[in-house]
Design an enzyme around this catalytic site. Structure first.
Site, mmCIF file in Angstrom:
data_model
loop_
_atom_site.group_PDB
_atom_site.id
_atom_site.type_symbol
_atom_site.label_atom_id
_atom_site.label_comp_id
_atom_site.label_asym_id
_atom_site.label_seq_id
_atom_site.Cartn_x
_atom_site.Cartn_y
_atom_site.Cartn_z
ATOM 1 N NE ARG A 72 23.212 -19.133 -9.966
ATOM 2 C CZ ARG A 72 23.220 -20.444 -10.573
ATOM 3 N NH1 ARG A 72 22.419 -20.506 -11.515
ATOM 4 N NH2 ARG A 72 23.987 -21.328 -10.503
ATOM 5 C CE1 TYR A 94 20.045 6.381 -15.393
ATOM 6 C CE2 TYR A 94 20.868 4.011 -16.210
ATOM 7 C CZ TYR A 94 20.783 5.019 -15.210
ATOM 8 O OH TYR A 94 21.507 5.000 -14.087
ATOM 9 C CG ASP A 134 13.650 2.514 -18.034
ATOM 10 O OD1 ASP A 134 12.989 2.384 -17.307
ATOM 11 O OD2 ASP A 134 15.024 2.457 -18.308
ATOM 12 C CE LYS A 156 17.313 5.487 -10.252
ATOM 13 N NZ LYS A 156 17.350 5.518 -11.755
HETATM 14 C C1 LIG Z 1 18.208 4.716 -12.559
HETATM 15 C C2 LIG Z 1 17.762 4.393 -13.910
HETATM 16 C C3 LIG Z 1 18.027 3.194 -14.435
HETATM 17 C C4 LIG Z 1 19.088 2.234 -13.698
HETATM 18 O O1 LIG Z 1 18.881 1.799 -12.561
HETATM 19 P P1 LIG Z 1 20.217 1.229 -11.369
HETATM 20 O O2 LIG Z 1 19.315 0.512 -10.403
HETATM 21 O O3 LIG Z 1 20.569 2.697 -11.041
HETATM 22 O O4 LIG Z 1 20.913 0.504 -12.257
HETATM 23 C C5 LIG Z 1 17.482 2.628 -15.448
HETATM 24 N N1 LIG Z 1 16.478 3.420 -16.223
HETATM 25 C C6 LIG Z 1 16.117 4.491 -15.668
HETATM 26 C C7 LIG Z 1 14.871 5.457 -16.211
HETATM 27 C C8 LIG Z 1 16.624 5.116 -14.403
HETATM 28 O O5 LIG Z 1 16.298 6.119 -13.914
#
Ligand SMILES: *Cc1c(COP(=O)(O)O)cnc(C)c1O
Length: 395
Positions: free
Chosen positions: A55, A108, A180, A205
């Protein structure tokens, strides 16, 4: 070192890779020790690279963590099984009952849901703020405000925030500043130089880049790393070595992919800017995007993710536009090599501190690595279908 060079060289310490180029998949739960002293040593160093227990990670994870921390410009990176888990993991590492959170209005959607459903139930109150509030943020800070959360550019509508101004004010009041930073990826913005304490990536992403792994990272500066790491560990956050291996592979081509996403994205956006149906672009590199001046100041490049607002339209016309595409596929997420299209409805319901005029439809694109000439033809055909509906020539 230039960013393209850095992407190739980070996280390749021989202590993780044993000299091969890509750190191999090192799967583990149990790690066995020969002596009490070995065990004691591993326990003492479990947070900095000793093999202790699965972990806490393995060399596959350590190499990737070192790479992301260096690219983002922080001191340590915690790993999570999704971007959303990174957001909740970071927030829950720094908030407790009775605390107050300032959340950007353009966050988001699942981040908003986390605040409105889960955090609220834990006794953590959220106030949403206008992404362009600037120094007006100070008036929203209360004695119990603990975290200022930013997402720049904003989700769907792409408003770019004045991160240095917001961070400086937040720090005067001892808030933790979280960003973010997914849109910029770890290479197109320097969050820690802008005053951010914790930078979050949905690695799902652009870092993974191939639409086949869910993954999140949160990178902290020195002052916040111990608390982020230990509290995330207490919440049981960990990731599969196989997923990290794929993310590490994706990372090595991030530079060339991002450059091509940007180039293709700009070609497509330039076409859209000439279309009479388009009201304006929500692309941070265009002056029509709110906060464009902060994009120019704080980002080194754009990418393939942006939106455009139409002067008019209805669900039927937007449906005709997006359903008949050859190359732009309909689906959530973005950041892979492929193009995606999304007709987004009900944005007004996802905003409480600002207003969105939903009479003008919005389409979001992720421009992939296809030849932009094919993508432009695809969009032109989409406009023809959309116009046919609006002109009453269809059905
Ligand atoms: C997709 C996304 C998330 C969440 O990511 P996941 O891996 O799908 O949980 C958070 N913030 C932004 C800006 C995103 O585009």
């Amino acid at each position: 070192m230039k960013k393209e060079t850095k992407i190739v060289s980070v996280g390749r310490d021989k202590k993780w890779s044993k000299g091969v180029i890509n750190p191999p998949v090192f799967r583990a739960s149990t790690v066995v020790f020969d002596t009490i002293e070995d065990m004691r040593h591993a326990t003492k160093n479990r947070a900095n690279g000793a093999m202790f227990y699965g972990r806490r990670g393995t060399p596959t994870h350590f190499a990737f963590q070192a790479a992301i921390a260096e690219l983002e410009g922080g001191v340590g990176t915690a790993l999570y099984p999704s971007g959303s888990a990174a957001i909740s993991g970071a927030l829950l590492s720094f908030l407790k009952a009775g605390d107050h959170l300032l959340m950007v209005d353009t966050a988001y959607e699942p981040t908003r849901d986390l605040c409105d459903k889960l955090l609220k139930g834990f006794g953590i109150e959220t106030t949403y703020y206008d992404p362009l509030i600037g120094d007006g943020i100070e008036a929203l800070i209360r004695p119990n405000t603990k975290v200022l959360f930013l997402e720049s550019p904003g989700s769907i509508t792409l408003e770019v925030q004045d991160v240095p101004t917001l961070s400086a004010i937040a720090h005067r009041h001892n808030l933790v500043v979280m960003l973010d930073n997914t849109w910029a990826s770890p290479i197109n913005c320097r969050p820690f130089e802008l005053g951010v304490d914790i930078s979050i990536q949905a690695a799902t992403k652009y870092i993974v880049g191939h639409s086949d792994v869910m993954l999140g990272t949160a990178t902290a500066n020195q002052a916040h790393w111990d608390q982020l790491r230990e509290n995330s560990y207490l919440m049981g956050q960990c990731t599969s070595a196989d997923d990290i291996y794929l993310a590490s592979r994706g990372l090595r081509t991030l530079g060339v992919r991002m450059a091509q996403h940007e180039k293709n994205g700009l070609e497509v956006a330039n076409l859209l800017a000439t279309r009479p149906e388009v009201d304006h672009l929500r692309h941070p590199a265009f002056a029509s995007c709110p906060g464009h001046e902060f994009f120019k100041r704080d980002f080194s490049a754009s990418n393939g993710l942006f939106s455009f607002v139409l002067k008019r339209g209805n669900i039927k016309a937007i449906t005709a536009f997006v359903e008949g595409m050859d190359h732009f596929k309909m689906g959530f997420s973005w950041g892979g090599y492929e193009s995606l299209i999304l007709g987004v409805f009900g944005i007004d319901k996802l905003r409480t501190a600002t207003q969105w005029d939903s009479s003008k439809p919005l389409i979001r694109l992720h421009v992939g690595l296809e030849n932009p000439e094919d993508l432009i033809k695809d969009l032109e055909a989409g406009f023809a279908r959309y116009n046919a509906v609006l002109d009453g020539q269809s059905d």
